[in-house]
Design an enzyme around this catalytic site. Structure first.
Site, mmCIF file in Angstrom:
data_model
loop_
_atom_site.group_PDB
_atom_site.id
_atom_site.type_symbol
_atom_site.label_atom_id
_atom_site.label_comp_id
_atom_site.label_asym_id
_atom_site.label_seq_id
_atom_site.Cartn_x
_atom_site.Cartn_y
_atom_site.Cartn_z
ATOM 1 N N ARG A 163 0.843 -1.211 0.000
ATOM 2 C CA ARG A 163 0.000 0.000 0.000
ATOM 3 C C ARG A 163 0.873 1.254 0.000
ATOM 4 O O ARG A 163 0.556 2.244 -0.649
ATOM 5 C CB ARG A 163 -0.888 0.051 1.251
ATOM 6 C CG ARG A 163 -1.756 -1.150 1.483
ATOM 7 C CD ARG A 163 -2.978 -1.144 0.573
ATOM 8 N NE ARG A 163 -3.877 -2.207 0.960
ATOM 9 C CZ ARG A 163 -3.816 -3.459 0.491
ATOM 10 N NH1 ARG A 163 -2.918 -3.769 -0.409
ATOM 11 N NH2 ARG A 163 -4.682 -4.371 0.909
ATOM 12 N N GLU A 199 -13.125 -16.241 8.426
ATOM 13 C CA GLU A 199 -13.094 -15.758 7.038
ATOM 14 C C GLU A 199 -12.542 -16.786 6.052
ATOM 15 O O GLU A 199 -11.329 -16.881 5.871
ATOM 16 C CB GLU A 199 -12.250 -14.476 6.927
ATOM 17 C CG GLU A 199 -12.237 -13.912 5.514
ATOM 18 C CD GLU A 199 -11.349 -12.689 5.333
ATOM 19 O OE1 GLU A 199 -10.409 -12.490 6.125
ATOM 20 O OE2 GLU A 199 -11.590 -11.939 4.386
ATOM 21 N N LYS A 218 -17.227 -14.016 7.865
ATOM 22 C CA LYS A 218 -16.778 -13.017 6.890
ATOM 23 C C LYS A 218 -16.635 -13.701 5.544
ATOM 24 O O LYS A 218 -15.866 -14.656 5.410
ATOM 25 C CB LYS A 218 -15.445 -12.396 7.326
ATOM 26 C CG LYS A 218 -14.913 -11.383 6.313
ATOM 27 C CD LYS A 218 -13.894 -10.443 6.903
ATOM 28 C CE LYS A 218 -13.424 -9.458 5.851
ATOM 29 N NZ LYS A 218 -12.574 -8.402 6.385
ATOM 30 N N SER A 226 -14.144 -6.875 0.559
ATOM 31 C CA SER A 226 -14.331 -6.269 -0.771
ATOM 32 C C SER A 226 -13.559 -7.037 -1.838
ATOM 33 O O SER A 226 -13.956 -7.017 -3.012
ATOM 34 C CB SER A 226 -13.971 -4.782 -0.762
ATOM 35 O OG SER A 226 -12.645 -4.545 -0.374
ATOM 36 N N GLY A 227 -12.473 -7.689 -1.467
ATOM 37 C CA GLY A 227 -11.843 -8.683 -2.333
ATOM 38 C C GLY A 227 -11.270 -8.219 -3.657
ATOM 39 O O GLY A 227 -11.018 -9.040 -4.530
ATOM 40 N N GLY A 228 -11.093 -6.906 -3.845
ATOM 41 C CA GLY A 228 -10.571 -6.435 -5.127
ATOM 42 C C GLY A 228 -11.637 -5.766 -5.978
ATOM 43 O O GLY A 228 -11.354 -5.292 -7.078
ATOM 44 N N ARG A 286 -9.588 -2.630 1.288
ATOM 45 C CA ARG A 286 -9.268 -1.805 0.119
ATOM 46 C C ARG A 286 -10.381 -0.849 -0.291
ATOM 47 O O ARG A 286 -10.126 0.318 -0.594
ATOM 48 C CB ARG A 286 -8.889 -2.705 -1.062
ATOM 49 C CG ARG A 286 -7.512 -3.315 -0.902
ATOM 50 C CD ARG A 286 -7.296 -4.475 -1.845
ATOM 51 N NE ARG A 286 -8.002 -5.673 -1.397
ATOM 52 C CZ ARG A 286 -7.986 -6.838 -2.049
ATOM 53 N NH1 ARG A 286 -7.313 -6.944 -3.183
ATOM 54 N NH2 ARG A 286 -8.627 -7.878 -1.572
#
Ligand code: 13P
Length: 332
Positions: free
Chosen positions: A33, A177, A219, A261-263, A292
């Site tokens: 990041r 998750e 999750k 959100s996974g991308g 993200r």
């Protein structure tokens, strides 16, 4: 250890119209990041990166909890207040990522297992003393030719169940998750089949190990087509498939469900959540727990410059507010 019961913690994580921030990138992912914005990934810069979000004025209106990492849990904000205390003082539940990351699964190319059960009971005890009230463990399920294997899903489900038991024993709510990855050329139909199969196995295994599902949070990924599939899915289509998958797999007593959100882009993640919420109510509370999709717009503005903090924080608050509305199906 928290003064609150597991049930009270779950309740505090799911007030209507709020959601959670995943601020639990590993040191390696934090570098991913920070490198592009020209900020060296030092402990102090990672602390500033976290503070951009955690100390943004007004976040408590939309944010019910945050997943931190070991390093941040032990750091303080610019006023010298430990982050977990600063969050708790604003009614935001502090959480901690406790898995040790993924390793290749021997004999199963492209599949992985999540490590970190060794010494977990002791670490959880310390995290509870430091103020953590929930914990996250991420397993990764990749879709590809002949994968995921049953072995990969089962092994990860067992680790998730044992981790969840350890958490509950320590007075910490487990956020379980099993992330089904977005990367790949698979269709949305395959994503639904794999996610349904994965969630079913994880729930069955948690039951087998006598995890109290009412004091655990699932999750999950939304049902979306693979990122190189060429398929485009409307929010209504994503919502239908996701609602069908969750209703088929998540028992009524589950404490709550959150999405990663996974991308997905920030906009997609909000629109999809909004459409999913519109198909409710569900037997369990449903909201977001994004990294993200919440962080990116603010990160790009901030670029490590203190003078840009107010503007960056405004962008973060906008994402939070939009997703908080979407969690009730009230966005737009
Ligand atoms: P993303 O929202 O960026 O997928 O991250 C959420 C998360 O916690 C993944 O483990």
């Amino acid at each position: 250890m928290s003064q609150r019961s597991l049930r009270e913690i779950v309740k505090a994580m799911f007030p209507a119209g709020k959601g959670l921030l995943a601020a639990d990138e590993s040191t390696k992912s934090s570098s991913k990041r920070l490198d592009p914005i020209g900020v060296p990934s030092t402990p102090e810069n990672r602390r500033r990166f976290r503070e951009l979000y955690l100390s943004a004025p007004g976040v408590e209106q939309y944010m019910s909890g945050v997943i931190l990492v070991d390093e941040t849990l032990r750091q303080t904000d610019s006023l010298g207040v430990p982050f977990p205390k600063s969050l708790a003082d604003r009614g935001i539940v502090p959480g901690i990522k406790v898995d040790g990351g993924t390793k290749d699964l021997p004999g199963f190319p492209e599949e992985s297992m999540t490590e970190g059960l060794d010494g977990l009971a002791d670490r959880l005890k310390e995290y509870a003393d430091l103020g953590a009230e929930f914990a996250k463990w991420r397993a990764v399920i990749r879709i590809g030719k002949d994968i995921p294997s049953d072995a990969c899903i089962r092994l990860n489900a067992v680790s998730l169940a044992i981790y969840a038991l350890r958490c509950q024993e320590a007075g910490i709510v487990p956020m379980v998750e099993p992330e089904v990855l977005l990367s790949g050329s698979h269709t949305m139909e395959v994503a639904e089949q794999v996610t349904t199969r994965t969630l079913k196995t994880v729930i069955d295994t948690m039951r087998l190990f006598r995890v109290d599902l009412s004091c655990a949070v699932m999750k999950t990924s939304m049902i979306v087509p693979g990122d190189t599939s060429g398929q485009v899915a409307s929010p209504d289509h994503v919502a239908e498939a996701t609602a069908r998958c969750l209703r088929a797999t998540i028992p009524d007593e589950m404490g709550g469900v959150v999405f990663l959100s996974g991308g997905q882009t920030s906009e997609q993640a909000t629109l999809n959540l909004n459409a999913i919420a519109k198909l409710g109510p569900y037997p369990w509370p449903v909201t977001f727990c994004y990294a993200r999709a919440l962080q990116y717009p603010a990160l790009e503005i901030w670029a490590g410059k203190d003078e840009l903090l107010p503007e960056a924080r405004t962008a973060f608050l906008e994402r939070l507010k939009a997703n908080a509305a979407a969690s009730m199906g009230h966005f737009g």
